[in-house]
Design an enzyme around this catalytic site. Sequence first.
Site, mmCIF file in Angstrom:
data_model
loop_
_atom_site.group_PDB
_atom_site.id
_atom_site.type_symbol
_atom_site.label_atom_id
_atom_site.label_comp_id
_atom_site.label_asym_id
_atom_site.label_seq_id
_atom_site.Cartn_x
_atom_site.Cartn_y
_atom_site.Cartn_z
ATOM 1 N N GLY A 108 0.808 -1.214 0.000
ATOM 2 C CA GLY A 108 0.000 0.000 0.000
ATOM 3 C C GLY A 108 0.841 1.263 0.000
ATOM 4 C CB CYS A 109 0.722 4.357 -2.028
ATOM 5 S SG CYS A 109 -1.020 4.793 -2.000
ATOM 6 C CB SER A 110 -1.420 4.841 3.004
ATOM 7 O OG SER A 110 -1.977 3.552 3.185
#
Length: 368
Positions: free
Chosen positions: A249-251
């Site tokens: 995930g990019c977060s």
Amino acid sequence: MEMKKSEAAVEIALLMERARNAQQIAEGFSQEKVDELAGAIAWEFVTNTELVQEIARFSFEECRLGDYASKVAKIEGKVRGVYFDVKNEKTVGVVEELPEKGLTRIAKPVGVIGSLVPSTQAEMHPILQAINVVKSRNAIIFSPHPRGAKTTLKICGILQDIMARYDAPEDLFLCVEKPSIEKTNELMKQCDLIIATGGADMVKAAYSSGTPAYGVGAGNSSIIIDKTADLAQAAQKIKASKTFDLAAGCSCDNALVIDESVYADMIRELEHVQAYLATQEEKQKLQKAIWPNWPNDHVLNRSVVASPVSNIARIAGIEIPEDTCMILVEEDKTGGVSPFCGEKMCLVIAVYKSKDIDDAIRITNENL
């Protein structure tokens, strides 16, 4: 003389025609009907454990990104969260009145959405977007990354089955079965709105297409740890974030900015949760493994993305303890001077030492 349309343009045009016909029916749905459809999608994926496990296993085996357990948790948790975010939202007819301004806001569908689905979230994105699509009376065509094409197609089929059971058009959800760059470009030209989730090039192409677009590009979340923090708790939370779905995930946590007064203590707490602090020599090997063409570009080595930490160490040619969950790399450069300043999408996290809160904010802002 009229130019002959390419095969890609014809294929997308046929999908668009089907989607438009379905969307015209959905446009006449009542608020009660779209609420029912959104609830039906959420219910299917939150309560059907066997189905969720099947999807998670299928996605992992096709994409070879992340891990099975995280995908199960991700589907069950995020579907529930997104559904409750929109559950009580009014999306049909008059949705807001401002009598003091003499304004009335009326909800209207945008039409057919073209969704560019990344391989890192091939199983989750279509489900979450589906809830919003039916709630807003739109239709959607998914254009998956080739690495996750079968997974996204499988999800699309499940969504179509749900629509059929609730007397709604199955073609509200369609998928490009054999995706290509040409087909994706055609979809972006022909649809009414683009949702682009993926790399910088994809998002740039979406914003340059001439079609309204929402883009989600690289993530670079920083965690600031000051002297008042519960360091043991912080270490546990950082581990949970970074290792979930192997940093797909990019977060997920990407850089730690630690106050110098607690720096040594925080490193020890991270080591207690099986983080490994790389040496400067190992850092150089990791850099070469993650960004083979640096400084010519910032393109990640696909073999390390959402990959087990043992695989990253093997590619880099370094030795780490067997129980290592993530690798820490000390950094003092910011703003893109070093590749570790940016997104990594793997189980490597940059660690900065800050003098005070203002310095921590500076480091974070320069990296962002």
